[in-house]
Design a protein around this motif. Sequence first.
Motif, PDB file in Angstrom:
ATOM      1  N   ALA A   6       0.807  -1.221   0.000  1.00  0.00           N
ATOM      2  CA  ALA A   6       0.000   0.000   0.000  1.00  0.00           C
ATOM      3  C   ALA A   6       0.838   1.267   0.000  1.00  0.00           C
ATOM      4  CB  ALA A   6      -0.912   0.005   1.231  1.00  0.00           C
ATOM      5  N   ASN A   7       0.244   2.314  -0.548  1.00  0.00           N
ATOM      6  CA  ASN A   7       0.715   3.698  -0.482  1.00  0.00           C
ATOM      7  C   ASN A   7      -0.391   4.518  -1.121  1.00  0.00           C
ATOM      8  OD1 ASN A   7       1.989   6.304  -1.008  1.00  0.00           O
ATOM      9  ND2 ASN A   7       3.957   5.294  -0.700  1.00  0.00           N
ATOM     10  N   GLU A   8      -0.691   5.680  -0.572  1.00  0.00           N
ATOM     11  CA  GLU A   8      -1.788   6.474  -1.131  1.00  0.00           C
ATOM     12  C   GLU A   8      -1.411   7.107  -2.468  1.00  0.00           C
ATOM     13  OE1 GLU A   8      -1.529  10.908   0.797  1.00  0.00           O
ATOM     14  OE2 GLU A   8      -2.647   9.398   1.916  1.00  0.00           O
ATOM     15  N   LYS A   9      -0.111   7.076  -2.828  1.00  0.00           N
ATOM     16  CA  LYS A   9       0.326   7.593  -4.116  1.00  0.00           C
ATOM     17  C   LYS A   9       0.267   6.472  -5.157  1.00  0.00           C
ATOM     18  CE  LYS A   9       4.208   9.693  -6.573  1.00  0.00           C
ATOM     19  NZ  LYS A   9       4.185   8.675  -7.641  1.00  0.00           N
ATOM     20  N   GLY A  10      -0.213   6.777  -6.354  1.00  0.00           N
ATOM     21  CA  GLY A  10      -0.238   5.795  -7.417  1.00  0.00           C
ATOM     22  C   GLY A  10       1.132   5.604  -8.040  1.00  0.00           C
ATOM     23  N   GLY A  11       1.298   4.531  -8.802  1.00  0.00           N
ATOM     24  CA  GLY A  11       2.530   4.306  -9.542  1.00  0.00           C
ATOM     25  C   GLY A  11       3.718   3.878  -8.707  1.00  0.00           C
ATOM     26  N   THR A  12       3.465   3.305  -7.527  1.00  0.00           N
ATOM     27  CA  THR A  12       4.566   2.884  -6.659  1.00  0.00           C
ATOM     28  C   THR A  12       4.872   1.394  -6.775  1.00  0.00           C
ATOM     29  OG1 THR A  12       2.990   2.623  -4.831  1.00  0.00           O
ATOM     30  CG2 THR A  12       4.177   4.721  -4.967  1.00  0.00           C
ATOM     31  N   GLY A  13       4.227   0.713  -7.704  1.00  0.00           N
ATOM     32  CA  GLY A  13       4.520  -0.701  -7.915  1.00  0.00           C
ATOM     33  C   GLY A  13       3.710  -1.660  -7.065  1.00  0.00           C
ATOM     34  N   LYS A  14       2.575  -1.199  -6.548  1.00  0.00           N
ATOM     35  CA  LYS A  14       1.763  -2.043  -5.671  1.00  0.00           C
ATOM     36  C   LYS A  14       1.302  -3.320  -6.368  1.00  0.00           C
ATOM     37  CE  LYS A  14      -1.280   1.165  -4.753  1.00  0.00           C
ATOM     38  NZ  LYS A  14      -0.639   2.276  -5.480  1.00  0.00           N
ATOM     39  N   THR A  15       0.697  -3.168  -7.542  1.00  0.00           N
ATOM     40  CA  THR A  15       0.119  -4.331  -8.223  1.00  0.00           C
ATOM     41  C   THR A  15       1.192  -5.294  -8.695  1.00  0.00           C
ATOM     42  OG1 THR A  15      -1.837  -3.080  -8.918  1.00  0.00           O
ATOM     43  CG2 THR A  15      -1.321  -5.073 -10.162  1.00  0.00           C
ATOM     44  N   SER A  16       2.251  -4.772  -9.289  1.00  0.00           N
ATOM     45  CA  SER A  16       3.344  -5.639  -9.755  1.00  0.00           C
ATOM     46  C   SER A  16       3.964  -6.400  -8.595  1.00  0.00           C
ATOM     47  CB  SER A  16       4.424  -4.807 -10.460  1.00  0.00           C
ATOM     48  OG  SER A  16       3.922  -4.205 -11.621  1.00  0.00           O
ATOM     49  N   THR A  17       4.174  -5.708  -7.480  1.00  0.00           N
ATOM     50  CA  THR A  17       4.775  -6.358  -6.317  1.00  0.00           C
ATOM     51  C   THR A  17       3.833  -7.396  -5.728  1.00  0.00           C
ATOM     52  OG1 THR A  17       6.075  -4.380  -5.850  1.00  0.00           O
ATOM     53  CG2 THR A  17       5.805  -5.948  -4.056  1.00  0.00           C
ATOM     54  N   THR A  18       2.548  -7.073  -5.656  1.00  0.00           N
ATOM     55  CA  THR A  18       1.564  -8.050  -5.182  1.00  0.00           C
ATOM     56  C   THR A  18       1.606  -9.307  -6.029  1.00  0.00           C
ATOM     57  OG1 THR A  18       0.083  -6.331  -4.337  1.00  0.00           O
ATOM     58  CG2 THR A  18      -0.905  -8.463  -4.834  1.00  0.00           C
ATOM     59  N   ALA A  19       1.618  -9.133  -7.344  1.00  0.00           N
ATOM     60  CA  ALA A  19       1.623 -10.272  -8.261  1.00  0.00           C
ATOM     61  C   ALA A  19       2.901 -11.092  -8.127  1.00  0.00           C
ATOM     62  CB  ALA A  19       1.462  -9.782  -9.701  1.00  0.00           C
ATOM     63  N   MET A  20       4.041 -10.410  -8.109  1.00  0.00           N
ATOM     64  CA  MET A  20       5.310 -11.124  -8.107  1.00  0.00           C
ATOM     65  C   MET A  20       5.604 -11.782  -6.760  1.00  0.00           C
ATOM     66  SD  MET A  20       6.257 -10.962 -11.186  1.00  0.00           S
ATOM     67  CE  MET A  20       7.838 -11.789 -10.938  1.00  0.00           C
ATOM     68  N   LEU A  21       5.284 -11.122  -5.659  1.00  0.00           N
ATOM     69  CA  LEU A  21       5.475 -11.757  -4.358  1.00  0.00           C
ATOM     70  C   LEU A  21       4.570 -12.982  -4.217  1.00  0.00           C
ATOM     71  CD1 LEU A  21       5.825  -8.784  -1.817  1.00  0.00           C
ATOM     72  CD2 LEU A  21       7.620 -10.227  -2.795  1.00  0.00           C
ATOM     73  N   SER A  22       3.327 -12.849  -4.685  1.00  0.00           N
ATOM     74  CA  SER A  22       2.408 -13.981  -4.638  1.00  0.00           C
ATOM     75  C   SER A  22       2.956 -15.144  -5.462  1.00  0.00           C
ATOM     76  CB  SER A  22       1.035 -13.565  -5.173  1.00  0.00           C
ATOM     77  OG  SER A  22       0.457 -12.569  -4.365  1.00  0.00           O
ATOM     78  N   TRP A  23       3.474 -14.819  -6.644  1.00  0.00           N
ATOM     79  CA  TRP A  23       4.035 -15.839  -7.533  1.00  0.00           C
ATOM     80  C   TRP A  23       5.212 -16.560  -6.870  1.00  0.00           C
ATOM     81  CZ3 TRP A  23       2.548 -17.133 -12.592  1.00  0.00           C
ATOM     82  CH2 TRP A  23       3.430 -17.964 -13.294  1.00  0.00           C
ATOM     83  N   GLU A  24       6.114 -15.780  -6.287  1.00  0.00           N
ATOM     84  CA  GLU A  24       7.305 -16.377  -5.675  1.00  0.00           C
ATOM     85  C   GLU A  24       6.958 -17.206  -4.447  1.00  0.00           C
ATOM     86  OE1 GLU A  24      10.085 -16.390  -7.270  1.00  0.00           O
ATOM     87  OE2 GLU A  24       9.311 -15.001  -8.771  1.00  0.00           O
ATOM     88  N   LEU A  25       6.038 -16.717  -3.628  1.00  0.00           N
ATOM     89  CA  LEU A  25       5.633 -17.479  -2.440  1.00  0.00           C
ATOM     90  C   LEU A  25       4.967 -18.792  -2.837  1.00  0.00           C
ATOM     91  CD1 LEU A  25       4.318 -14.526  -0.273  1.00  0.00           C
ATOM     92  CD2 LEU A  25       6.237 -16.016   0.323  1.00  0.00           C
ATOM     93  N   ALA A  26       4.154 -18.752  -3.905  1.00  0.00           N
ATOM     94  CA  ALA A  26       3.530 -19.979  -4.403  1.00  0.00           C
ATOM     95  C   ALA A  26       4.596 -20.946  -4.905  1.00  0.00           C
ATOM     96  CB  ALA A  26       2.535 -19.646  -5.511  1.00  0.00           C
ATOM     97  N   SER A  27       5.620 -20.423  -5.575  1.00  0.00           N
ATOM     98  CA  SER A  27       6.712 -21.269  -6.066  1.00  0.00           C
ATOM     99  C   SER A  27       7.511 -21.873  -4.911  1.00  0.00           C
ATOM    100  CB  SER A  27       7.649 -20.452  -6.964  1.00  0.00           C
ATOM    101  OG  SER A  27       6.965 -19.989  -8.122  1.00  0.00           O
ATOM    102  N   MET A  28       7.518 -21.202  -3.758  1.00  0.00           N
ATOM    103  CA  MET A  28       8.202 -21.713  -2.570  1.00  0.00           C
ATOM    104  C   MET A  28       7.372 -22.774  -1.849  1.00  0.00           C
ATOM    105  SD  MET A  28       9.540 -17.932  -1.413  1.00  0.00           S
ATOM    106  CE  MET A  28       9.761 -18.302   0.311  1.00  0.00           C
ATOM    107  N   GLY A  29       6.138 -22.991  -2.319  1.00  0.00           N
ATOM    108  CA  GLY A  29       5.307 -24.038  -1.736  1.00  0.00           C
ATOM    109  C   GLY A  29       4.185 -23.552  -0.845  1.00  0.00           C
ATOM    110  N   TYR A  30       4.069 -22.242  -0.659  1.00  0.00           N
ATOM    111  CA  TYR A  30       2.981 -21.700   0.150  1.00  0.00           C
ATOM    112  C   TYR A  30       1.711 -21.612  -0.699  1.00  0.00           C
ATOM    113  CZ  TYR A  30       6.672 -20.269   3.382  1.00  0.00           C
ATOM    114  OH  TYR A  30       7.742 -20.266   4.243  1.00  0.00           O
ATOM    115  N   LYS A  31       0.573 -21.787  -0.046  1.00  0.00           N
ATOM    116  CA  LYS A  31      -0.704 -21.652  -0.743  1.00  0.00           C
ATOM    117  C   LYS A  31      -1.140 -20.192  -0.666  1.00  0.00           C
ATOM    118  CE  LYS A  31      -5.097 -24.004  -1.431  1.00  0.00           C
ATOM    119  NZ  LYS A  31      -6.020 -25.050  -0.945  1.00  0.00           N
ATOM    120  N   VAL A  32      -1.286 -19.559  -1.836  1.00  0.00           N
ATOM    121  CA  VAL A  32      -1.482 -18.113  -1.906  1.00  0.00           C
ATOM    122  C   VAL A  32      -2.754 -17.771  -2.682  1.00  0.00           C
ATOM    123  CG1 VAL A  32      -0.452 -15.913  -2.607  1.00  0.00           C
ATOM    124  CG2 VAL A  32       1.032 -17.809  -1.902  1.00  0.00           C
ATOM    125  N   LEU A  33      -3.506 -16.826  -2.141  1.00  0.00           N
ATOM    126  CA  LEU A  33      -4.688 -16.290  -2.822  1.00  0.00           C
ATOM    127  C   LEU A  33      -4.507 -14.797  -3.013  1.00  0.00           C
ATOM    128  CD1 LEU A  33      -7.671 -16.451  -3.857  1.00  0.00           C
ATOM    129  CD2 LEU A  33      -8.368 -16.014  -1.480  1.00  0.00           C
TER     130      LEU A  33
END
Length: 267
Positions: A6-33
């Motif tokens: 989160a950050n109240e300013k747009g364009g700080t990479g929130k969505t990309s980071t959400t997607a990529m962290l979720s992807w990496e955690l899933a690859s590590m074996g965690y169940k992610v939604l």
Amino acid sequence: MIISCANEKGGTGKTSTTAMLSWELASMGYKVLMIDCDPQANLTDLMLKTKSHENTVVTVDPSLFALLINKRSLTDGIIQIKNNLSLIPAAADMNMLSRWLDKQELNEKEKVNYLKSAIKPIKKQFDYIFLDVSPTMSLTNDNVFLACDWLVIMLQTQQRALLGAKSFLDYLQTNLINEFNASVDVLGILPVLTKGQSIIDNAILNNAIDEFGQSNIFENVITAMERVKRYDMTGITENNKSVWDKATHSAYNAVAQELVQRLEGNK
């Protein structure tokens, strides 16, 4: 564990980071939604493009908004993206959630906790639930933050982003923690370097350290990567023969590893 970048300013990479962290955690074996709570639905678009690599056509039906207003289980909207990684998609109708909540016979506390109540029955099915959110302050976003256990504050190395982070934390304390007893806490400040290690990047980082303390700043940082921009067009790829894919996933994997360590240290 429910987390939002989160950050109240747009364009700080929130969505990309959400997607990529979720992807990496899933690859590590965690169940992610991932739950897309942003009416712009950029996370949904990215993940459906990623899913299309399987030559599978997926439609957004039902959307998160439809699930919420019809009091359906959120499991009815889950789309599996890959092993251990799922998505509940958003659509433009998410814009109407605040207006819809205001029309319901609910008190203020019930309104701001509506999403949290909807997530509660499925929370234990996942190791991590990431909520993607728009940069605006609204009743919808209040629902997101009250549903979270932890926030990762995105700090793009620009002065406005630093001011936005400070303003957001003030808002969180004053309007959600003090008024509604929100239990959400800040896991750390994640720097997003706009120019690698430029003089301005380092100056903003030093200001952030002075403002928030060294221990509250992630050691691993995100740098602006062209491959991440490409993912917006193609969906996420993980080609072991591509040096760019390897570098991108390695960077986000390091942040994901640190996120897990920080959570372990806060138990």
